[in-house]
Scaffold this motif. Sequence first.
Motif, mmCIF file in Angstrom:
data_model
loop_
_atom_site.group_PDB
_atom_site.id
_atom_site.type_symbol
_atom_site.label_atom_id
_atom_site.label_comp_id
_atom_site.label_asym_id
_atom_site.label_seq_id
_atom_site.Cartn_x
_atom_site.Cartn_y
_atom_site.Cartn_z
ATOM 1 N N LEU A 191 42.195 10.649 23.059
ATOM 2 C CA LEU A 191 41.662 11.899 23.586
ATOM 3 C C LEU A 191 42.757 12.963 23.688
ATOM 4 C CD1 LEU A 191 39.383 10.516 26.427
ATOM 5 C CD2 LEU A 191 38.675 11.333 24.171
ATOM 6 N N ASP A 217 30.941 27.252 19.799
ATOM 7 C CA ASP A 217 30.237 26.027 19.401
ATOM 8 C C ASP A 217 29.357 26.271 18.181
ATOM 9 O OD1 ASP A 217 27.838 27.182 20.288
ATOM 10 O OD2 ASP A 217 27.587 25.825 21.987
ATOM 11 N N VAL A 252 34.811 24.408 29.282
ATOM 12 C CA VAL A 252 34.434 23.464 28.230
ATOM 13 C C VAL A 252 34.633 22.038 28.724
ATOM 14 C CG1 VAL A 252 35.055 22.612 25.933
ATOM 15 C CG2 VAL A 252 34.987 25.060 26.361
ATOM 16 N N SER A 253 33.615 21.208 28.546
ATOM 17 C CA SER A 253 33.795 19.779 28.798
ATOM 18 C C SER A 253 34.583 19.228 27.628
ATOM 19 C CB SER A 253 32.440 19.069 28.885
ATOM 20 O OG SER A 253 32.645 17.673 28.983
ATOM 21 N N ARG A 254 35.733 18.658 27.916
ATOM 22 C CA ARG A 254 36.593 18.206 26.832
ATOM 23 C C ARG A 254 36.487 16.706 26.581
ATOM 24 N NH1 ARG A 254 38.760 22.488 29.321
ATOM 25 N NH2 ARG A 254 40.394 21.655 30.633
ATOM 26 N N ILE A 255 35.499 16.073 27.205
ATOM 27 C CA ILE A 255 35.257 14.651 26.966
ATOM 28 C C ILE A 255 33.747 14.423 27.088
ATOM 29 C CG2 ILE A 255 35.812 14.125 29.368
ATOM 30 C CD1 ILE A 255 36.747 11.365 28.482
ATOM 31 N N ASN A 256 33.160 13.767 26.093
ATOM 32 C CA ASN A 256 31.716 13.545 26.148
ATOM 33 C C ASN A 256 31.413 12.211 26.845
ATOM 34 O OD1 ASN A 256 31.738 11.374 24.221
ATOM 35 N ND2 ASN A 256 31.731 12.858 22.557
ATOM 36 N N GLN A 257 30.134 11.938 27.070
ATOM 37 C CA GLN A 257 29.733 10.740 27.823
ATOM 38 C C GLN A 257 30.174 9.451 27.125
ATOM 39 O OE1 GLN A 257 28.633 10.983 30.877
ATOM 40 N NE2 GLN A 257 28.570 8.778 31.114
ATOM 41 N N GLY A 258 30.059 9.395 25.808
ATOM 42 C CA GLY A 258 30.484 8.200 25.076
ATOM 43 C C GLY A 258 31.982 7.963 25.202
ATOM 44 N N GLU A 259 32.761 9.046 25.118
ATOM 45 C CA GLU A 259 34.207 8.931 25.277
ATOM 46 C C GLU A 259 34.573 8.506 26.697
ATOM 47 O OE1 GLU A 259 35.769 12.289 22.090
ATOM 48 O OE2 GLU A 259 34.974 12.940 24.038
ATOM 49 N N MET A 260 33.855 9.047 27.688
ATOM 50 C CA MET A 260 34.105 8.662 29.082
ATOM 51 C C MET A 260 33.834 7.176 29.277
ATOM 52 S SD MET A 260 35.103 9.455 32.095
ATOM 53 C CE MET A 260 34.898 11.124 32.650
ATOM 54 N N LYS A 261 32.733 6.693 28.710
ATOM 55 C CA LYS A 261 32.414 5.270 28.833
ATOM 56 C C LYS A 261 33.488 4.417 28.157
ATOM 57 C CE LYS A 261 29.007 1.729 28.084
ATOM 58 N NZ LYS A 261 27.678 1.342 27.710
#
Length: 134
Positions: A29, A49, A60-69
């Motif tokens: 990341l 975007d 801006v969210s710099r990490i998506n849910q999949g990356e967080m998981k």
Amino acid sequence: MKPDPDKSQGEFAKLLTAACVRRGFLEKLHAGITPVTRTGDYSDVRVIDAEGREIPWNQVSRINQGEMKTLITGVVNRVHTFLIRTILTVPEDKDFGQAVDRAVVPWIKSWDEPKYLPDFLMPVSAAQESKANL
């Protein structure tokens, strides 16, 4: 690697953090191009975007849910393994200790000492706070 009584709890915290968080998915990341800011706070940076929306960098969210998981799963697995191979095992795991010395210790040499957070996960009561100020 059993915690060395001559080493501080802070050093153990830094070892655990470097081994379990820094050297994991967070590195992926962290890779990439960092935008240039002239203000120093990134308020002058925008992201456009795919729908043409211009979003201020600080929003801006710099990490998506999949990356967080992926990040959290990796941290949990690494902390679990680190604890089992250090303080939760009876025989000393010399191979793991050597791996930590080789792969992690060089990273933490320049890190600041950790600070104790009295209100971590729970508020400090007024009595505790006044005791701390004595």
